[in-house]
Design an enzyme around this catalytic site. Structure first.
Site, PDB file in Angstrom:
ATOM      1  N   ARG A  56       1.474  -5.796   3.960  1.00  0.00           N
ATOM      2  CA  ARG A  56       2.350  -6.958   4.095  1.00  0.00           C
ATOM      3  C   ARG A  56       1.703  -7.977   5.007  1.00  0.00           C
ATOM      4  NH1 ARG A  56       7.577  -3.540   5.706  1.00  0.00           N
ATOM      5  NH2 ARG A  56       7.902  -2.419   3.740  1.00  0.00           N
ATOM      6  N   TYR A  81       7.749  15.934  -5.594  1.00  0.00           N
ATOM      7  CA  TYR A  81       8.238  15.468  -4.306  1.00  0.00           C
ATOM      8  C   TYR A  81       9.260  14.372  -4.569  1.00  0.00           C
ATOM      9  CZ  TYR A  81       8.547  13.492   0.328  1.00  0.00           C
ATOM     10  OH  TYR A  81       9.029  13.035   1.540  1.00  0.00           O
ATOM     11  N   ASP A 109      12.356  11.789  -3.042  1.00  0.00           N
ATOM     12  CA  ASP A 109      13.194  11.251  -1.985  1.00  0.00           C
ATOM     13  C   ASP A 109      14.643  11.600  -2.318  1.00  0.00           C
ATOM     14  OD1 ASP A 109      11.187  10.085  -0.418  1.00  0.00           O
ATOM     15  OD2 ASP A 109      11.140   8.293  -1.684  1.00  0.00           O
TER      16      ASP A 109
END
Length: 366
Positions: free
Chosen positions: A175, A347, A349
């Site tokens: 960013r 995996y 979230d």
């Protein structure tokens, strides 16, 4: 049959399935091999501090329906994940942003940071990266790679970066703003009072048996219900007949410290290879409470073997092909459904788990 559904595992996926099925009038039994519910999102109150026993769990999603669903079980605070990286006695902001670039090079403007990164990429240009090291340098340059990626990654995976495949880092978030918010998701936070209370609410009115290992009485459990929802390791269900799927595991070292505030942040990553742990978590900063003590956890990656807690699947070609073999067996089952991170060898979230569990329950009506 005594039950309509037997659910193996009381983690987020299993608990949602149990809750939704009970709402539809089904009789459900949940069995859990551990001494507690909630799987890896289990949080435990230690003198007022909610301790994340299996590593940091920070909820984030862009899915409004998922956010509203999880908020129906708990009130969430406005926690924003803004980790730091510790390297050679210096601290750097994560994810890579203008704060990081100022700390590294003293640049103050986005164009200066962009030029610096471009210069480093050009000086070590790699047309076809053959490993993680080459891939990372080609994406972000040498400084960021050596200071913030190399040591951490090698500790995490237990292998040199030159021996890791490039796909592990297909992209790196960069960013060019002064923004330390790790996630871009619209909805973020930590449940006030911990995650365990969410699972307790989901499982209200449902029979739950703790310290109950499905594999110790597999045939008996299979005969208890018309349908089984299995959330454990898919390879273990089939007695590892094609071999064991590989994981990386973790070891947690907890410490109670008689200070109000130990590190001033919930998560600090340690990117020096010589420091054996990858990060220190200070739990009170997730759901802040005013106490004279604090609890920290040092997180050590380690090799996995059958019987250890499985945290990170190793999704290389070998394991992906092995999983496909087990999935083909699972797809032939008529009484048994497989779901969750261990059964899917993925995996996930937490918001992904919620989406998958709710979609699975909907699919049962079709």
């Amino acid at each position: 049959m005594k039950y309509d559904y037997l659910i193996v595992g009381s983690g987020l996926y299993g608990a949602i399935c149990a809750h939704e099925l009970k709402k539809q009038g089904y009789k459900v039994l949940v069995i859990e091999k551990r001494k507690h519910i909630a799987g890896n999102i289990y949080t435990e109150d230690y003198k007022g501090i909610q301790v994340h026993n299996y590593g940091a769990h920070i909820f984030h999603t862009n899915n409004k329906l998922v956010w509203e669903y999880i908020n129906s079980f708990a009130e969430f605070n406005r926690f924003t994940n803004s980790p730091l990286a510790f390297y050679k006695d210096k601290l750097f902001n994560l994810p890579f942003n203008m704060n990081t670039f100022y700390q590294l090079w003293g640049v103050k403007k986005p164009i200066e940071a962009q030029q610096k990164i471009l210069e480093q990429k050009k000086s070590c240009y790699i047309q076809n990266p053959k490993n993680l090291e080459e891939q990372a340098i080609s994406l972000i340059g040498k400084d960021i790679y050596e200071i913030l990626i190399k040591g951490y990654t090698e500790k995490q995976w237990g292998r040199k970066a030159t021996d890791l495949p490039p796909f592990i880092i297909n992209r790196l978030p960069v960013r060019f703003t002064f923004d330390n918010n790790y996630f871009n998701d619209k909805y973020q936070g930590i449940p006030i009072g911990g995650y365990t209370k969410i699972i307790e609410k989901m499982l209200q009115g449902i029979e739950v048996k703790l310290n109950s290992d499905f594999f110790e009485n597999k045939q008996e459990y299979l005969s208890l219900a018309n349908k089984i929802i299995y959330t454990g390791p898919i390879d273990k269900f089939y007695d590892y007949q094609f071999g064991a799927l590989e994981y990386r595991s973790l070891y947690f070292e907890n410490e109670v410290i008689n200070e109000e505030n130990y590190q001033g942040n919930a998560v600090i990553n340690y990117t020096d290879f010589d420091i054996p742990y990858t990060r220190i978590i200070e739990h009170k900063h997730f759901d802040y409470v005013n106490t004279e003590h604090t609890v920290i956890t040092k997180e050590y990656p380690r090799d996995w073997k059958i019987g250890d807690e499985a945290y990170y699947p190793i999704n290389d070609d070998l394991n992906s092909n092995l999983y496909i073999k087990y999935r083909k067996l699972a797809d032939r089952e008529e009484q048994i459904y497989f779901g969750g991170r261990l059964a899917d060898y993925r995996y996930y979230d937490m918001h992904h788990v919620i989406e998958k569990a709710l979609n699975f329950i909907k699919s049962l009506d079709k």
